[in-house]
Design a protein around this motif. Structure first.
Motif, mmCIF file in Angstrom:
data_model
loop_
_atom_site.group_PDB
_atom_site.id
_atom_site.type_symbol
_atom_site.label_atom_id
_atom_site.label_comp_id
_atom_site.label_asym_id
_atom_site.label_seq_id
_atom_site.Cartn_x
_atom_site.Cartn_y
_atom_site.Cartn_z
ATOM 1 N N LYS A 10 0.815 -1.208 0.000
ATOM 2 C CA LYS A 10 0.000 0.000 0.000
ATOM 3 C C LYS A 10 0.856 1.268 0.000
ATOM 4 O O LYS A 10 0.380 2.345 -0.269
ATOM 5 C CB LYS A 10 -0.892 0.003 1.262
ATOM 6 C CG LYS A 10 -1.936 -1.102 1.236
ATOM 7 C CD LYS A 10 -2.703 -1.173 2.529
ATOM 8 C CE LYS A 10 -2.004 -2.044 3.533
ATOM 9 N NZ LYS A 10 -2.636 -2.487 4.695
ATOM 10 N N LYS A 169 0.085 -6.538 -10.110
ATOM 11 C CA LYS A 169 0.555 -7.912 -9.923
ATOM 12 C C LYS A 169 2.072 -7.976 -10.146
ATOM 13 O O LYS A 169 2.598 -7.257 -10.989
ATOM 14 C CB LYS A 169 -0.142 -8.778 -10.966
ATOM 15 C CG LYS A 169 0.017 -10.247 -10.749
ATOM 16 C CD LYS A 169 -0.602 -11.026 -11.875
ATOM 17 C CE LYS A 169 -2.120 -11.152 -11.739
ATOM 18 N NZ LYS A 169 -2.676 -11.936 -12.869
ATOM 19 N N ASP A 185 2.252 -6.878 6.742
ATOM 20 C CA ASP A 185 0.823 -6.665 6.919
ATOM 21 C C ASP A 185 0.286 -5.928 5.684
ATOM 22 O O ASP A 185 0.520 -4.737 5.512
ATOM 23 C CB ASP A 185 0.636 -5.828 8.198
ATOM 24 C CG ASP A 185 -0.833 -5.688 8.532
ATOM 25 O OD1 ASP A 185 -1.650 -6.393 7.911
ATOM 26 O OD2 ASP A 185 -1.149 -4.846 9.400
ATOM 27 N N GLY A 186 -0.363 -6.647 4.794
ATOM 28 C CA GLY A 186 -0.880 -6.042 3.551
ATOM 29 C C GLY A 186 0.213 -5.652 2.582
ATOM 30 O O GLY A 186 0.000 -4.827 1.696
ATOM 31 N N GLU A 187 1.370 -6.228 2.725
ATOM 32 C CA GLU A 187 2.458 -5.922 1.784
ATOM 33 C C GLU A 187 3.461 -7.077 1.736
ATOM 34 O O GLU A 187 3.541 -7.874 2.675
ATOM 35 C CB GLU A 187 3.181 -4.629 2.180
ATOM 36 C CG GLU A 187 3.826 -4.683 3.538
ATOM 37 C CD GLU A 187 4.515 -3.382 3.953
ATOM 38 O OE1 GLU A 187 4.307 -2.343 3.300
ATOM 39 O OE2 GLU A 187 5.255 -3.429 4.954
ATOM 40 N N ASP A 216 0.125 -9.902 -5.151
ATOM 41 C CA ASP A 216 -0.593 -8.641 -5.307
ATOM 42 C C ASP A 216 -0.930 -8.097 -3.921
ATOM 43 O O ASP A 216 -0.511 -8.678 -2.923
ATOM 44 C CB ASP A 216 -1.841 -8.789 -6.206
ATOM 45 C CG ASP A 216 -2.839 -9.775 -5.627
ATOM 46 O OD1 ASP A 216 -2.846 -9.958 -4.391
ATOM 47 O OD2 ASP A 216 -3.610 -10.377 -6.397
ATOM 48 N N LYS A 217 -1.699 -7.024 -3.869
ATOM 49 C CA LYS A 217 -1.915 -6.390 -2.560
ATOM 50 C C LYS A 217 -2.691 -7.296 -1.590
ATOM 51 O O LYS A 217 -2.644 -7.091 -0.377
ATOM 52 C CB LYS A 217 -2.597 -5.017 -2.722
ATOM 53 C CG LYS A 217 -3.998 -5.071 -3.284
ATOM 54 C CD LYS A 217 -4.598 -3.693 -3.251
ATOM 55 C CE LYS A 217 -5.994 -3.588 -3.805
ATOM 56 N NZ LYS A 217 -6.817 -4.758 -3.986
ATOM 57 N N ASP A 218 -3.398 -8.285 -2.107
ATOM 58 C CA ASP A 218 -4.171 -9.164 -1.226
ATOM 59 C C ASP A 218 -3.380 -10.374 -0.733
ATOM 60 O O ASP A 218 -3.867 -11.165 0.058
ATOM 61 C CB ASP A 218 -5.430 -9.667 -1.948
ATOM 62 C CG ASP A 218 -6.311 -8.491 -2.345
ATOM 63 O OD1 ASP A 218 -6.433 -7.563 -1.527
ATOM 64 O OD2 ASP A 218 -6.813 -8.488 -3.491
ATOM 65 N N GLY A 219 -2.157 -10.573 -1.242
ATOM 66 C CA GLY A 219 -1.370 -11.719 -0.769
ATOM 67 C C GLY A 219 -0.561 -12.358 -1.883
ATOM 68 O O GLY A 219 -0.247 -11.711 -2.881
ATOM 69 N N TYR A 220 -0.289 -13.638 -1.697
ATOM 70 C CA TYR A 220 0.578 -14.316 -2.662
ATOM 71 C C TYR A 220 0.083 -15.744 -2.883
ATOM 72 O O TYR A 220 -0.616 -16.309 -2.038
ATOM 73 C CB TYR A 220 2.022 -14.371 -2.130
ATOM 74 C CG TYR A 220 2.124 -15.074 -0.807
ATOM 75 C CD1 TYR A 220 2.272 -16.453 -0.736
ATOM 76 C CD2 TYR A 220 2.005 -14.358 0.384
ATOM 77 C CE1 TYR A 220 2.323 -17.104 0.482
ATOM 78 C CE2 TYR A 220 2.055 -15.002 1.616
ATOM 79 C CZ TYR A 220 2.209 -16.370 1.655
ATOM 80 O OH TYR A 220 2.238 -17.019 2.857
ATOM 81 N N SER A 221 0.408 -16.285 -4.051
ATOM 82 C CA SER A 221 0.184 -17.726 -4.240
ATOM 83 C C SER A 221 1.408 -18.282 -4.950
ATOM 84 O O SER A 221 2.016 -17.598 -5.789
ATOM 85 C CB SER A 221 -1.086 -17.971 -5.043
ATOM 86 O OG SER A 221 -0.867 -17.581 -6.366
#
Ligand code: M6R
Length: 612
Positions: A10, A169, A185-187, A216-221
């Protein structure tokens, strides 16, 4: 060597990336660059030279954007200039990437892409990948295009990639070049080296070879290259920011020389006290899973590079004398291409501060593929070598930032001494012989403290010899590797020609170099080869050569023979290398500082050599 830092979150990414690049400076580099997603665009700024020059180039330009990638480059393909610096982009400047490693088939791929009308700007192997992704991107989405491109690559990579078409992304991938994802936290902060991200988070995921993360800003896979999901554990870092900063010393190198007593104590902590009480083995948790196999080994091959190779030579003398196991020490770069004789009863030990040295890692993989038991003596926790070996011990010396290895070396020898006790006890070594080593090891930190306190005298000696353009370093038996290491240190830090030799070899050639302008540094403690070394010193004196001697406290005779003497405390012969090396590290340090060189980042060198 090259460094990667990338950010998804963010916050405004540019200041975070610049700060990260500075943390990676210690690795050695020659240019730097940054790309940030900025609204519909991706803005790239690159510069040859230091990160400071990149900052100047960025000037007052306010690049705002919450996703970005940045890189410090250590040239392999093409000169260190603005154009060859990373990030690199494709023809349409949609794909931007930073790359650590080497794409071995880049020429082949370049020809293929040129036929398809791709235009290249740089001489690098890395740019080829951006165009390859562009090519696949004609029919596929961002991630699929990256996966297809990676399948065509031969070589090594740590990658962070962004795309103008799918802003928000980032894709990161690893094969042979380390990459760590710091989860905040969010990053997420992605780096080739944890020291660049510990100020943001202590939660990390180590990517393994063949893994690709989509962030991306929501997490990772995380998936493998075939897009199959991989579940990864989050590890907690034990290093902190304070530990990776200078702490009042003018240079990291001096700080790390002074940290040696603490580093050795850390390395010994919990490993010998229990042994001294219950007469069994030193406590080496990382060797537990392979304990039974270790009892059966009848040959050891140590593979390593540079300073770690020299600690390996000390290990050979220890293993053979106390545990009776035949031991060879080989440069990892030779071992990996040579057909050495290995069998199920051979253990191959990799010694590495970084745990990422490309040649050492490749040597271990080669040994493993040929059925040998593989072990690691590594400093960086979670590094590739530590993960890929069957067992091992951490040296626990904390972050080593100075390019010249110092505290990692003495800690490696500490582990080798512990392993000697372990291997010895598994064979015929008596408890009392082992106990003697353990008790003496416990005294070493105090002895090193005494030596480092002598820094002013060592500085004076360095000053006295400032005009010398060559040095010959000599030692025998356990201190022959120390002569080699002393010579390596002064070469690296002071750009002075120096040769390390076993002192018995002096008469077979090097003595021809000696005259009054060619000083020799003789490591001559009171040990089993003392008399032999004294003869060598006399032979040099007879030819007008100057002598700086590293001698045992109380050796008054040495004052009469040598021009200058640096004293070290008395210890067991096998442990003298841990003491004798310290004044040589300091001598090289002061020599370099007095000459006005950047001792923490010597020219042409990199901290972690992750390419062949
Ligand atoms: O990280 P490693 O111990 O595997 O590194 C091996 C060498 O690159 C390293 O020791 C190098 O020689 C240092 N610059 C020595 O000071």
């Amino acid at each position: 060597m090259c460094g990667i830092i990338a950010y998804v979150g963010k916050q405004n990414s540019a200041p975070i990336l610049l700060e990260g690049l500075k943390k990676l400076e210690y690795r050695g580099y020659d240019s730097a660059g940054i790309s940030v997603c900025n609204r519909e665009n991706i803005i790239t700024v690159k510069s040859a030279g230091k990160v400071e020059e990149l900052e100047n180039k960025l000037g007052k330009r306010k690049i705002s954007g919450t996703i970005g990638i940045a890189h410090t480059r250590w040239a392999t393909h093409g000169k260190p200039n603005d154009i060859n610096s990373h990030p690199h982009a494709d023809c349409q400047e949609n794909i931007h990437l930073v790359h650590n490693g080497i794409i071995e088939n880049y020429q082949e791929l370049k020809k293929f892409l040129q036929k398809k009308k791709h235009k290249f700007k740089s001489e690098t192997d890395s740019e080829v990948l951006a165009h390859l992704i562009e090519e696949f991107g004609k029919n596929l989405g961002f991630k699929d295009a990256v996966l297809e491109a990676l399948k065509m690559i031969r070589g090594t990579y740590g990658l962070a990639i962004i795309s103008k078409k799918e802003q928000g992304k980032m894709l990161v991938a690893r094969n042979g070049s380390p990459l760590v994802i710091g989860v905040g936290d969010g990053e997420c902060v992605i780096a080739s080296d944890v020291s660049a991200l510990i100020c943001h988070t202590d939660k990390v995921i180590y990517l393994e070879d063949g893994e690709v993360a989509e962030i991306d800003k929501d997490g990772y896979s995380i998936t493998n290259i075939k897009n199959k999901k991989v579940n990864k554990e989050i590890s907690k870092l034990t290093w902190n920011i304070e530990k990776s900063q200078k702490g009042g010393f003018p240079h990291f190198m001096l700080k790390e020389i002074f940290e040696q007593p603490e580093a050795i104590r850390n390395c010994l902590r919990g490993r010998i006290d229990k042994f001294l009480k219950d007469e069994n083995f030193p406590v080496l948790g990382g060797l537990k899973p392979v304990e039974k196999k270790l009892r059966k080994i009848n040959k050891i091959i140590i593979v390593a590079c540079g300073t770690s190779y020299y600690s390996g030579l000390v290990g050979k003398y220890m293993f053979e004398e106390y545990a009776g196991i035949s031991t060879e020490v080989e440069y990892a770069s030779e071992f990996r291409y040579r057909k050495s004789v290995l069998c199920g009863r051979t253990a191959v030990i990799a010694i590495s501060q970084s745990g990422e040295t490309a040649d050492t890692l490749a040597a271990i993989r080669e040994a493993k593929s040929r059925g040998a038991l593989t072990l690691g003596i590594v400093n960086v926790v979670g590094s590739s070598i530590s993960r890929e070996t069957d067992g091992g011990s951490y040296t626990l010396s904390g972050p080593e930032i100075g390019v010249a290895s110092t505290k990692a070396f003495t800690s490696q020898i500490t582990v080798l001494a512990l392993w000697t006790m372990m291997f010895g006890r598994q064979r015929k070594m008596t408890f009392s012989a082992t106990e003697k080593i353990a008790k003496e090891l416990k005294k070493i930190p105090e002895m090193v403290e005494k030596i480092v306190k002598n820094n002013k005298d060592i500085k004076k000696i360095a000053k006295k010899y400032m005009t010398a353009e060559n040095f010959l370093y000599m030692g025998r038996k356990y201190n022959y590797p120390i002569a080699m290491e002393g010579a390596l240190k002064i070469k690296e830090i002071s750009y002075i020609h120096a040769e390390g030799y076993p002192s018995g070899e002096m008469k077979h050639g090097p003595i021809a170099l000696i005259d009054e302008d060619f000083p020799s540094i003789f490591i001559c403690p009171k040990d089993s080869v003392y008399e032999k070394n004294i003869s060598g010193i006399q032979e040099i004196k007879a030819r007008g050569g100057k002598i700086i001697a590293v001698a045992t406290e109380g050796d008054k005779n040495m004052k009469k023979i040598a021009d200058d003497v640096i004293y070290i405390p008395k210890t067991l012969e096998m442990l003298t290398p841990m003491l004798a090396v310290v004044p040589l590290q300091m001598f090289a340090y002061y020599f370099g500082v007095l000459k006005g060189f950047n001792v923490d980042q010597p020219r042409n060198l990199a901290k972690s050599v992750t390419v062949e």
